[in-house]
Design a protein around this motif. Structure first.
Motif, PDB file in Angstrom:
ATOM      1  N   THR B  32       0.726  -1.132   0.010  1.00  0.00           N
ATOM      2  CA  THR B  32      -0.058  -0.125  -0.120  1.00  0.00           C
ATOM      3  C   THR B  32       0.891   1.243  -0.128  1.00  0.00           C
ATOM      4  O   THR B  32       0.525   2.143  -0.668  1.00  0.00           O
ATOM      5  CB  THR B  32      -0.760  -0.143   1.186  1.00  0.00           C
ATOM      6  N   LEU B  33       1.935   1.086   0.733  1.00  0.00           N
ATOM      7  CA  LEU B  33       2.956   2.452   1.087  1.00  0.00           C
ATOM      8  C   LEU B  33       3.580   2.736  -0.209  1.00  0.00           C
ATOM      9  O   LEU B  33       3.533   3.957  -0.734  1.00  0.00           O
ATOM     10  CB  LEU B  33       3.682   2.357   2.209  1.00  0.00           C
ATOM     11  N   ASP B  34       3.820   1.563  -0.963  1.00  0.00           N
ATOM     12  CA  ASP B  34       4.677   1.601  -2.156  1.00  0.00           C
ATOM     13  C   ASP B  34       3.922   2.163  -3.097  1.00  0.00           C
ATOM     14  O   ASP B  34       4.057   3.309  -3.886  1.00  0.00           O
ATOM     15  CB  ASP B  34       5.250   0.140  -2.676  1.00  0.00           C
ATOM     16  N   ALA B  35       2.674   1.661  -3.410  1.00  0.00           N
ATOM     17  CA  ALA B  35       1.696   2.183  -4.268  1.00  0.00           C
ATOM     18  C   ALA B  35       1.463   3.765  -4.107  1.00  0.00           C
ATOM     19  O   ALA B  35       1.417   4.497  -5.151  1.00  0.00           O
ATOM     20  CB  ALA B  35       0.248   1.386  -4.275  1.00  0.00           C
ATOM     21  N   ALA B  38       4.289   5.813  -5.054  1.00  0.00           N
ATOM     22  CA  ALA B  38       4.650   5.750  -6.810  1.00  0.00           C
ATOM     23  C   ALA B  38       3.487   6.881  -7.281  1.00  0.00           C
ATOM     24  O   ALA B  38       3.589   7.338  -8.222  1.00  0.00           O
ATOM     25  CB  ALA B  38       4.525   4.473  -7.166  1.00  0.00           C
ATOM     26  N   ARG B  39       2.259   6.669  -6.748  1.00  0.00           N
ATOM     27  CA  ARG B  39       1.155   7.319  -7.253  1.00  0.00           C
ATOM     28  C   ARG B  39       1.339   8.939  -7.175  1.00  0.00           C
ATOM     29  O   ARG B  39       0.899   9.713  -7.452  1.00  0.00           O
ATOM     30  CB  ARG B  39      -0.256   6.965  -6.933  1.00  0.00           C
ATOM     31  N   ALA B  73      -1.437  13.128   4.618  1.00  0.00           N
ATOM     32  CA  ALA B  73      -0.663  13.659   3.474  1.00  0.00           C
ATOM     33  C   ALA B  73       0.492  14.149   3.898  1.00  0.00           C
ATOM     34  O   ALA B  73       1.445  14.303   3.265  1.00  0.00           O
ATOM     35  CB  ALA B  73      -1.748  14.370   2.538  1.00  0.00           C
ATOM     36  N   VAL B  74       0.409  15.170   4.785  1.00  0.00           N
ATOM     37  CA  VAL B  74       1.343  15.779   5.653  1.00  0.00           C
ATOM     38  C   VAL B  74       2.583  14.748   5.861  1.00  0.00           C
ATOM     39  O   VAL B  74       3.761  15.175   5.482  1.00  0.00           O
ATOM     40  CB  VAL B  74       1.172  16.602   6.715  1.00  0.00           C
ATOM     41  N   THR B  75       2.306  13.690   6.620  1.00  0.00           N
ATOM     42  CA  THR B  75       3.150  12.813   7.113  1.00  0.00           C
ATOM     43  C   THR B  75       3.823  12.364   5.820  1.00  0.00           C
ATOM     44  O   THR B  75       5.102  11.992   6.001  1.00  0.00           O
ATOM     45  CB  THR B  75       2.462  11.790   7.989  1.00  0.00           C
ATOM     46  N   VAL B  76       3.198  11.896   4.845  1.00  0.00           N
ATOM     47  CA  VAL B  76       3.739  11.067   3.972  1.00  0.00           C
ATOM     48  C   VAL B  76       4.451  11.994   2.783  1.00  0.00           C
ATOM     49  O   VAL B  76       5.521  11.668   2.360  1.00  0.00           O
ATOM     50  CB  VAL B  76       2.611  10.140   3.193  1.00  0.00           C
ATOM     51  N   VAL B  83      -3.867  14.146  -1.532  1.00  0.00           N
ATOM     52  CA  VAL B  83      -4.853  13.194  -0.986  1.00  0.00           C
ATOM     53  C   VAL B  83      -6.151  13.567  -1.776  1.00  0.00           C
ATOM     54  O   VAL B  83      -6.452  14.600  -2.238  1.00  0.00           O
ATOM     55  CB  VAL B  83      -5.123  13.489   0.586  1.00  0.00           C
ATOM     56  N   GLU B  84      -6.799  12.265  -2.282  1.00  0.00           N
ATOM     57  CA  GLU B  84      -7.683  12.469  -2.930  1.00  0.00           C
ATOM     58  C   GLU B  84      -9.091  11.743  -2.095  1.00  0.00           C
ATOM     59  O   GLU B  84      -9.049  10.556  -1.353  1.00  0.00           O
ATOM     60  CB  GLU B  84      -7.697  11.627  -4.379  1.00  0.00           C
ATOM     61  N   PHE B  85     -10.234  12.413  -1.949  1.00  0.00           N
ATOM     62  CA  PHE B  85     -11.165  12.009  -1.174  1.00  0.00           C
ATOM     63  C   PHE B  85     -12.461  11.661  -2.263  1.00  0.00           C
ATOM     64  O   PHE B  85     -12.803  12.254  -3.134  1.00  0.00           O
ATOM     65  CB  PHE B  85     -11.883  12.973  -0.282  1.00  0.00           C
ATOM     66  N   THR B  86     -12.949  10.204  -1.866  1.00  0.00           N
ATOM     67  CA  THR B  86     -14.084   9.732  -2.866  1.00  0.00           C
ATOM     68  C   THR B  86     -15.099   9.270  -1.837  1.00  0.00           C
ATOM     69  O   THR B  86     -14.957   8.512  -0.929  1.00  0.00           O
ATOM     70  CB  THR B  86     -13.616   8.791  -3.520  1.00  0.00           C
ATOM     71  N   ASN B  87     -16.559   9.744  -1.992  1.00  0.00           N
ATOM     72  CA  ASN B  87     -17.549   9.382  -1.471  1.00  0.00           C
ATOM     73  C   ASN B  87     -17.766   7.925  -1.735  1.00  0.00           C
ATOM     74  O   ASN B  87     -17.711   7.353  -2.855  1.00  0.00           O
ATOM     75  CB  ASN B  87     -18.692  10.205  -1.896  1.00  0.00           C
TER      76      ASN B  87
END
Lengths: 402, 344
Positions: B32-35, B38-39, B73-76, B83-87
């Motif tokens: 997950t973290l790798d993805a 990368a993204r 998002a600040v930490t990473v 960061v992308e939010f989706t309902n």
């Protein structure tokens, strides 16, 4: 469309390519370009294997155990309504069965009502009265050109706008119509269910017998002997069951606390779904019926009129039987869509198969299994519907050939 | 909690396909973290409940849970906007997380043992202590849940509420008729039209829902709570490093409040002589270097979104439209349950 229902599935082999002997048959089977075919097959199998391995490793990584053992575990959610008894704490299998029963019930009732309404609309659409045919045409266009989901929301909102249970309408004594549904008198629930089932069965057997006898009286060939025997055989035990159960007591719906209790209640969600599916499918069926009637040559109408048949009899005895040849195969596909469209029930809160399976997947995490069940059950339902359509069609063709 | 219309089959299908295809290259350390790296973006699943998560008039997501997403998002990435939010509806969100559509759910998921073991999720710290409530029409004169014997109750599918209400009525040997609705608007409408006598859901959600009804004063949220609903960030099992980043991002906001560090005064605290604060804000770089994060990650989080109390007050606190008191969600030092393990 026509051929799909009239013909049977056949293995199609171009007749002039057939090669003799075992080797020839093998060559036919492999086809013209064996190497390319083999490569394609290996490629597809490879992709399948890759997906399967990835699936297995990922399931293992998430700690999910595939299997259907969860069906026997206790489901701790409640279901609003179902034709079979279910309570929170029964198994997931039973919950899914309750959902399936709801789907079957609404689909079967929908198919029946949509067919009746569709035939009436289709005939009315062809009426010489411009007001009638125009109104029907407008109705059909509106229904066919708006999404079914929207229509369901419309019916649901309409039914929810009815007064509350305390101000319920009572159009007939003992009948109460409110936003909790249509409640009407029904046999009380305590121990009389075998009696109700027995009485229903006896009634059905009687009706069946009556129909068989009537046909025997009219028809030249003494058919339906087996049906008569089955009917007679059923009649005895059915009456015994009817008498063995608790005495039948009719229960009137009454306001008790928050709700109307007693009797049988048709919920607004069920009604909205049934009305929505029926109206939606009837528009399609009406167009099918209209097309079918128009396909009957004008000469048939004129000939029937010439022998002095009144208009309704022209339609019933001459035109409709011929139109059915075109109508029935298409009708079966309307039934199929109706059955599958019933899955939109979730949107308005009717506990159908999809709704129950979604909840099950959500609670147990067995998403793959529930999707498999969902696909399997809908496939079975759809096949049953088309088998019914086919059987009707073949029976009709056989009778026509007679 | 909240959600969208019926696309369950699609979501379920996506889950099946996703399990098969999406995570094919299963890297060893942390897929997950790798993805995410990368993204260059964290994908967060949220709901729609103003105060907790909702887009503002300019389309930017705002809310209590949204702020924790920005903190992540600040930490990473050292950037609150990566960061992308989706309902996602309650029914769709869990399969969507499983299939890799989201990196994390900040949609008010309740932590339960079933979800941990059977659904394969791991959970971050509790960010909001909630309980299941009942919203009823005032004119019914109902004062407690037990008065609702024989009532028709609206439930949202895919929530723990579906199970809790059935348990409650079984326990008290009373009866109710459920109407299970997936779509949030239809769910609220069922109460307004009188189709159901009550709605049951996380109390915080119901409080927000009440403010959105046409006549909020005709309805009352019963004081009784039928269940414990600890709302937590949820991630897929199998990526410990990502889970720890989530944990310590949340803890950083809590610890900051405990220290009294706010968005406004964080720079003054850089001059503090307290060794604990020096370690926390990264003035003393030894801790950050040891754990492999930016030593100043906590400083940057507070600078960007504020401490836990500020996030609470800004989005759902007494001065907002939602108007929640801190209650259980007060710091442990002030009689609440919000607690951070030590930063050392």
């Amino acid at each position: 469309m026509h051929g799909a229902f009239e013909g049977r599935l056949v293995h199609y082999v171009a007749p002039d390519r057939k090669r003799p002997g075992a080797r020839g048959r093998f060559a036919d089977w492999v086809g013209e370009r064996p190497v390319a075919q083999l490569l394609l097959f290996v490629g597809l199998a490879g992709i399948g294997a890759l997906l399967w391995t990835a699936l297995a490793t990922n399931l293992a990584r998430l700690g999910l155990t595939p299997g259907f053992a969860f069906l026997g575990h206790a489901a701790n959610f409640e279901i609003g309504e179902a034709p079979i008894a279910y309570a929170a704490g029964d198994s997931y299998g039973r919950a899914i069965l309750a959902g399936l029963a709801n789907t079957v019930l609404v689909s079967a009732a929908g198919c029946l009502l949509a067919t009746i309404l569709g035939v009436l609309l289709g005939v009315a659409r062809l009426s010489d009265n411009p007001l009638l045919s125009g109104t029907v045409a407008g109705f059909i266009e509106i229904v066919r050109n708006t999404p079914l989901l929207l229509q369901l929301f419309f019916w649901n909102a309409t039914l929810h706008a009815l007064p509350g249970p305390r101000q319920a309408f009572a159009p007939l004594p003992g009948v109460k119509l409110s936003n909790r549904g249509l409640a009407f008198p029904w046999f009380s629930d305590d121990g009389s269910s075998p009696a109700v089932a027995g009485a229903t069965l006896a009634l059905l057997a009687l009706v069946g017998l009556g129909l068989a006898l009537r046909r025997r009286r009219r028809g030249p060939a003494p058919q339906g002997g087996a049906a008569t025997a089955v009917g007679l055989a059923l009649l005895g035990p059915a009456f015994v069951a009817a008498l063995a159960g608790a005495p039948l007591a009719l229960e009137l719906p009454q306001l008790a606390g928050f709700n109307i209790r007693g009797g049988l209640t048709l919920t607004p969600e069920f009604a909205a779904l049934l009305i929505g599916l029926t109206v939606n499918a009837s528009a399609g069926i009406a167009e099918t019926v209209r097309g079918g009637i128009l396909s009957v040559p004008r000469g048939q109408w004129e000939a029937a009129r010439a022998v002095g048949l009144p208009p309704m009899k022209v339609l019933r005895l001459v035109v409709l039987p011929q139109a059915l040849r075109v109508i029935v195969p298409v009708l079966a596909s309307s039934w199929l869509s109706l059955t599958k469209n019933s899955s939109l029930a979730v949107a308005i809160g009717f506990p159908d198969l999809v709704s129950i399976l979604n909840t099950t997947a959500n609670v147990t995490g067995q998403s793959l299994e529930t999707i498999t069940l969902m696909m399997g059950l809908y496939l079975t339902l759809s096949l049953l519907v088309s088998v019914t359509g086919n059987a009707w069609n073949e029976r009709r063709l056989r009778r026509e050939g007679r | 909690m909240t959600f969208q219309t019926a696309r369950h089959i699609l979501a379920a299908g996506a889950f099946a396909l996703g399990l098969g295809a999406a995570s094919l290259p299963a890297a060893h350390a942390g897929p997950t973290l790798d993805a995410i790296k990368a993204r260059g973006l964290i994908k967060v699943g949220v709901g729609t409940s103003p105060g907790f998560f909702a887009p503002d008039s300019s389309g930017k997501w705002q809310g209590f849970f949204v702020d924790f997403g920005r903190a992540l998002a600040v930490t990473v990435f050292d950037d609150p906007n990566k960061v992308e939010f989706t309902n996602s509806s309650p029914q769709q969100r869990l399969p969507a997380l499983q299939s890799g559509e989201f990196d994390i759910l900040l949609s008010g998921v309740t932590q339960t043992i079933n979800r941990a073991f059977k659904l394969g999720f791991h959970f971050g710290p509790v960010v909001f202590y909630d309980g299941q409530g009942l919203l009823v029409k005032k004119s019914l004169g109902v004062t407690k849940a037990a008065d609702l014997d024989g009532a028709t109750i609206g439930i949202q599918s895919g929530t723990t509420g579906e199970l809790n209400i059935a348990d409650f009525f079984r326990k008290t040997k009373k009866k109710f008729t459920p109407v299970v609705i997936e779509e949030t608007k239809e769910f609220h409408k069922a109460l307004e039209s009188g189709r159901v006598d009550a709605l049951t859901q996380d109390a915080s959600d119901l409080a927000i829902a009440r403010t959105q009804l046409a006549k909020p004063d005709d309805f009352v949220l019963l004081p009784e709570r039928l269940s414990k609903e600890p709302l937590v960030p949820a991630v897929r099992a199998g990526d410990d490093r990502w889970l720890e980043i989530v944990n310590w991002t949340v803890y950083a906001t809590i610890q900051a409040e405990e220290f009294g560090i706010t968005q406004a005064n964080v720079d003054e605290f850089l001059k503090s002589e307290d060794p604990g604060i020096k370690r926390f804000l990264g003035v003393d770089k030894s801790l950050g270097e040891a754990i492999g994060l930016d030593p100043a990650f906590a400083y940057k989080i507070v600078k960007a979104v504020g401490n836990y109390g500020e996030i609470f007050d800004r989005n759902i606190g007494p001065k907002t439209k939602v108007g929640f008191e801190r209650g259980y969600n007060q710091l442990w030092t002030k009689g609440g349950l919000i607690y951070s393990p030590p930063f050392r």
